[in-house]
Design a protein around this motif. Sequence first.
Motif, PDB file in Angstrom:
ATOM      1  N   VAL A 232     -23.193  25.393  31.093  1.00 10.80           N
ATOM      2  CA  VAL A 232     -22.991  26.738  31.624  1.00 10.80           C
ATOM      3  C   VAL A 232     -23.945  27.690  30.925  1.00 10.80           C
ATOM      4  O   VAL A 232     -24.073  27.668  29.689  1.00 10.80           O
ATOM      5  CB  VAL A 232     -21.542  27.232  31.412  1.00 10.80           C
ATOM      6  N   THR A 233     -24.623  28.514  31.714  1.00  7.95           N
ATOM      7  CA  THR A 233     -25.381  29.639  31.181  1.00  7.95           C
ATOM      8  C   THR A 233     -24.626  30.911  31.547  1.00  7.95           C
ATOM      9  O   THR A 233     -24.360  31.163  32.727  1.00  7.95           O
ATOM     10  CB  THR A 233     -26.806  29.679  31.759  1.00  7.95           C
ATOM     11  N   HIS A 234     -24.288  31.705  30.538  1.00  8.84           N
ATOM     12  CA  HIS A 234     -23.503  32.926  30.725  1.00  8.84           C
ATOM     13  C   HIS A 234     -24.319  34.109  30.219  1.00  8.84           C
ATOM     14  O   HIS A 234     -24.798  34.097  29.083  1.00  8.84           O
ATOM     15  CB  HIS A 234     -22.187  32.838  29.953  1.00  8.84           C
ATOM     16  N   SER A 235     -24.478  35.128  31.066  1.00 11.74           N
ATOM     17  CA  SER A 235     -25.286  36.287  30.704  1.00 11.74           C
ATOM     18  C   SER A 235     -24.574  37.577  31.062  1.00 11.74           C
ATOM     19  O   SER A 235     -24.054  37.710  32.176  1.00 11.74           O
ATOM     20  CB  SER A 235     -26.643  36.268  31.428  1.00 11.74           C
ATOM     21  N   ILE A 236     -24.560  38.532  30.134  1.00  9.28           N
ATOM     22  CA  ILE A 236     -24.242  39.910  30.456  1.00  9.28           C
ATOM     23  C   ILE A 236     -25.564  40.577  30.828  1.00  9.28           C
ATOM     24  O   ILE A 236     -26.533  40.494  30.069  1.00  9.28           O
ATOM     25  CB  ILE A 236     -23.578  40.640  29.283  1.00  9.28           C
ATOM     26  N   VAL A 237     -25.608  41.206  31.989  1.00 11.08           N
ATOM     27  CA  VAL A 237     -26.856  41.754  32.517  1.00 11.08           C
ATOM     28  C   VAL A 237     -26.870  43.265  32.304  1.00 11.08           C
ATOM     29  O   VAL A 237     -25.856  43.947  32.473  1.00 11.08           O
ATOM     30  CB  VAL A 237     -27.006  41.420  34.016  1.00 11.08           C
ATOM     31  N   HIS A 238     -28.048  43.785  31.949  1.00  8.91           N
ATOM     32  CA  HIS A 238     -28.197  45.188  31.582  1.00  8.91           C
ATOM     33  C   HIS A 238     -29.350  45.843  32.343  1.00  8.91           C
ATOM     34  O   HIS A 238     -30.307  45.158  32.744  1.00  8.91           O
ATOM     35  CB  HIS A 238     -28.528  45.318  30.087  1.00  8.91           C
ATOM     36  N   ASP A 239     -29.254  47.159  32.518  1.00 11.39           N
ATOM     37  CA  ASP A 239     -30.437  47.976  32.756  1.00 11.39           C
ATOM     38  C   ASP A 239     -30.576  48.896  31.540  1.00 11.39           C
ATOM     39  O   ASP A 239     -29.853  48.741  30.545  1.00 11.39           O
ATOM     40  CB  ASP A 239     -30.362  48.739  34.084  1.00 11.39           C
ATOM     41  N   ARG A 240     -31.484  49.834  31.577  1.00 13.57           N
ATOM     42  CA  ARG A 240     -31.714  50.672  30.400  1.00 13.57           C
ATOM     43  C   ARG A 240     -30.506  51.529  30.037  1.00 13.57           C
ATOM     44  O   ARG A 240     -30.409  52.024  28.908  1.00 13.57           O
ATOM     45  CB  ARG A 240     -32.940  51.564  30.623  1.00 13.57           C
ATOM     46  N   ASN A 241     -29.577  51.711  30.971  1.00  8.40           N
ATOM     47  CA  ASN A 241     -28.395  52.532  30.710  1.00  8.40           C
ATOM     48  C   ASN A 241     -27.230  51.739  30.153  1.00  8.40           C
ATOM     49  O   ASN A 241     -26.183  52.312  29.853  1.00  8.40           O
ATOM     50  CB  ASN A 241     -27.967  53.241  31.996  1.00  8.40           C
ATOM     51  N   GLY A 242     -27.376  50.403  30.022  1.00  7.30           N
ATOM     52  CA  GLY A 242     -26.307  49.582  29.480  1.00  7.30           C
ATOM     53  C   GLY A 242     -25.935  48.430  30.389  1.00  7.30           C
ATOM     54  O   GLY A 242     -26.637  48.120  31.361  1.00  7.30           O
ATOM     55  N   PRO A 243     -24.801  47.768  30.102  1.00 11.07           N
ATOM     56  CA  PRO A 243     -24.380  46.625  30.910  1.00 11.07           C
ATOM     57  C   PRO A 243     -24.068  47.032  32.355  1.00 11.07           C
ATOM     58  O   PRO A 243     -23.570  48.126  32.610  1.00 11.07           O
ATOM     59  CB  PRO A 243     -23.115  46.134  30.207  1.00 11.07           C
ATOM     60  N   VAL A 244     -24.392  46.123  33.295  1.00 13.48           N
ATOM     61  CA  VAL A 244     -24.091  46.365  34.715  1.00 13.48           C
ATOM     62  C   VAL A 244     -23.206  45.280  35.315  1.00 13.48           C
ATOM     63  O   VAL A 244     -22.630  45.465  36.383  1.00 13.48           O
ATOM     64  CB  VAL A 244     -25.374  46.493  35.561  1.00 13.48           C
ATOM     65  N   GLY A 245     -23.091  44.123  34.639  1.00 13.16           N
ATOM     66  CA  GLY A 245     -22.298  43.038  35.185  1.00 13.16           C
ATOM     67  C   GLY A 245     -22.605  41.738  34.475  1.00 13.16           C
ATOM     68  O   GLY A 245     -23.135  41.736  33.353  1.00 13.16           O
ATOM     69  N   LEU A 246     -22.273  40.638  35.098  1.00 11.11           N
ATOM     70  CA  LEU A 246     -22.499  39.346  34.471  1.00 11.11           C
ATOM     71  C   LEU A 246     -23.015  38.327  35.482  1.00 11.11           C
ATOM     72  O   LEU A 246     -22.850  38.482  36.695  1.00 11.11           O
ATOM     73  CB  LEU A 246     -21.224  38.823  33.804  1.00 11.11           C
ATOM     74  N   VAL A 247     -23.650  37.294  34.944  1.00  9.75           N
ATOM     75  CA  VAL A 247     -24.172  36.176  35.732  1.00  9.75           C
ATOM     76  C   VAL A 247     -23.753  34.884  35.049  1.00  9.75           C
ATOM     77  O   VAL A 247     -23.904  34.740  33.833  1.00  9.75           O
ATOM     78  CB  VAL A 247     -25.715  36.223  35.832  1.00  9.75           C
ATOM     79  N   THR A 248     -23.199  33.949  35.819  1.00 10.12           N
ATOM     80  CA  THR A 248     -22.920  32.615  35.295  1.00 10.12           C
ATOM     81  C   THR A 248     -23.628  31.585  36.168  1.00 10.12           C
ATOM     82  O   THR A 248     -23.740  31.761  37.380  1.00 10.12           O
ATOM     83  CB  THR A 248     -21.416  32.311  35.256  1.00 10.12           C
ATOM     84  N   GLN A 249     -24.097  30.526  35.524  1.00  9.40           N
ATOM     85  CA  GLN A 249     -24.802  29.448  36.218  1.00  9.40           C
ATOM     86  C   GLN A 249     -24.231  28.110  35.753  1.00  9.40           C
ATOM     87  O   GLN A 249     -24.202  27.828  34.550  1.00  9.40           O
ATOM     88  CB  GLN A 249     -26.304  29.508  35.905  1.00  9.40           C
ATOM     89  N   GLY A 250     -23.759  27.305  36.699  1.00  8.90           N
ATOM     90  CA  GLY A 250     -23.294  25.968  36.381  1.00  8.90           C
ATOM     91  C   GLY A 250     -24.461  24.995  36.392  1.00  8.90           C
ATOM     92  O   GLY A 250     -25.227  24.938  37.363  1.00  8.90           O
ATOM     93  N   LEU A 251     -24.606  24.220  35.324  1.00  3.38           N
ATOM     94  CA  LEU A 251     -25.789  23.372  35.132  1.00  3.38           C
ATOM     95  C   LEU A 251     -25.450  21.886  35.259  1.00  3.38           C
ATOM     96  O   LEU A 251     -24.360  21.448  34.889  1.00  3.38           O
ATOM     97  CB  LEU A 251     -26.389  23.591  33.729  1.00  3.38           C
ATOM     98  N   THR A 252     -26.419  21.118  35.770  1.00  2.00           N
ATOM     99  CA  THR A 252     -26.382  19.670  35.625  1.00  2.00           C
ATOM    100  C   THR A 252     -27.375  19.311  34.534  1.00  2.00           C
ATOM    101  O   THR A 252     -28.563  19.620  34.623  1.00  2.00           O
ATOM    102  CB  THR A 252     -26.716  18.957  36.955  1.00  2.00           C
ATOM    103  N   VAL A 253     -26.886  18.679  33.452  1.00  3.59           N
ATOM    104  CA  VAL A 253     -27.696  18.403  32.272  1.00  3.59           C
ATOM    105  C   VAL A 253     -27.976  16.907  32.216  1.00  3.59           C
ATOM    106  O   VAL A 253     -27.045  16.088  32.212  1.00  3.59           O
ATOM    107  CB  VAL A 253     -26.963  18.853  30.988  1.00  3.59           C
ATOM    108  N   ARG A 254     -29.283  16.567  32.154  1.00  2.00           N
ATOM    109  CA  ARG A 254     -29.675  15.166  32.200  1.00  2.00           C
ATOM    110  C   ARG A 254     -30.827  14.905  31.246  1.00  2.00           C
ATOM    111  O   ARG A 254     -31.904  15.486  31.398  1.00  2.00           O
ATOM    112  CB  ARG A 254     -30.118  14.777  33.629  1.00  2.00           C
ATOM    113  N   PRO A 255     -30.636  14.040  30.244  1.00  2.00           N
ATOM    114  CA  PRO A 255     -31.752  13.688  29.361  1.00  2.00           C
ATOM    115  C   PRO A 255     -32.892  13.047  30.154  1.00  2.00           C
ATOM    116  O   PRO A 255     -32.655  12.288  31.097  1.00  2.00           O
ATOM    117  CB  PRO A 255     -31.141  12.693  28.395  1.00  2.00           C
ATOM    118  N   GLN A 256     -34.120  13.366  29.782  1.00  4.96           N
ATOM    119  CA  GLN A 256     -35.281  12.795  30.472  1.00  4.96           C
ATOM    120  C   GLN A 256     -35.861  11.594  29.735  1.00  4.96           C
ATOM    121  O   GLN A 256     -36.858  11.038  30.180  1.00  4.96           O
ATOM    122  CB  GLN A 256     -36.350  13.880  30.664  1.00  4.96           C
ATOM    123  N   ARG A 257     -35.252  11.221  28.646  1.00  4.31           N
ATOM    124  CA  ARG A 257     -35.738  10.054  27.912  1.00  4.31           C
ATOM    125  C   ARG A 257     -34.595   9.089  27.648  1.00  4.31           C
ATOM    126  O   ARG A 257     -33.450   9.488  27.566  1.00  4.31           O
ATOM    127  CB  ARG A 257     -36.337  10.478  26.555  1.00  4.31           C
TER     128      ARG A 257
END
Length: 257
Positions: A232-257
């Motif tokens: 999971v990638t979790h981000s609080i998103v901002h503009d110059r005036n401060g936080p505006v909301g959040l973004v979450t991304q569900g990941l598939t994680v796979r070693p390449q070696r």
Amino acid sequence: MVYFQRVSDTKFRATDHASGAWNEAEQHVAPALGLMAHVLERDRDRRRDDDLRIAGLHYDILGPVPVGEVEVVSRVLRPGRTIELVEVELSYGSRAVVLLRGWLLAQFDTGQLQGTELSEIPSPEDLEPWDVSGVWPGGLIRSIEGRRRVLAEGRSQAWIRTPHALVADESVSDVARFIGLFDVANGIAVRADPREAFFPNVELSTQLFRSPEGEWVGYDTTVSFGPDGRGVTHSIVHDRNGPVGLVTQGLTVRPQR
């Protein structure tokens, strides 16, 4: 200096600037998500004049899409006077590539109630310049300017912006422009070298409590990997005036070696 050129009412051609970080023959999905938000807003404005605001968006990424022509179609799933649920589909050829469901809400005066305990991040000027292309390839990555500080493994704060227009010769809202950079969050605080592990997101969700303004998009990002291929990638998103909301991304994680 654009990510997409309009071909028809529903079709758009991606430029090389939209090419991806995992494979440069494929689109980076970030501009495509912004394009879908732009189409959603244009369809809303054609249908009604009360300017419902985007509150929450959920994107399901069904597969990669080549750098080429895509079709984007919007439809209303749940009409309403103060609340709407809208679906947008982005397809390549006859194949759906990204599905979006978005909630649009009416405006009410809540100025006396507004507030958040989310922490602000340093301004772009207070962070060191960051060459994003030093970690990631692709036309989109080469097109953005970044500033960042690394707090820990998988934990960073950053600002990014782009001089490129989302769609050639069209007025695009700050909201759609911001959303067109949200997917970059997955590359801001990497836990693993992308040459050693594959960790694309299969979906992205965002909730906004305020409409962002300006050119800089700020991130307070944490990346977490589990023991069995999920992340999971979790981000609080901002503009110059401060936080505006959040973004979450569900990941598939796979070693390449």
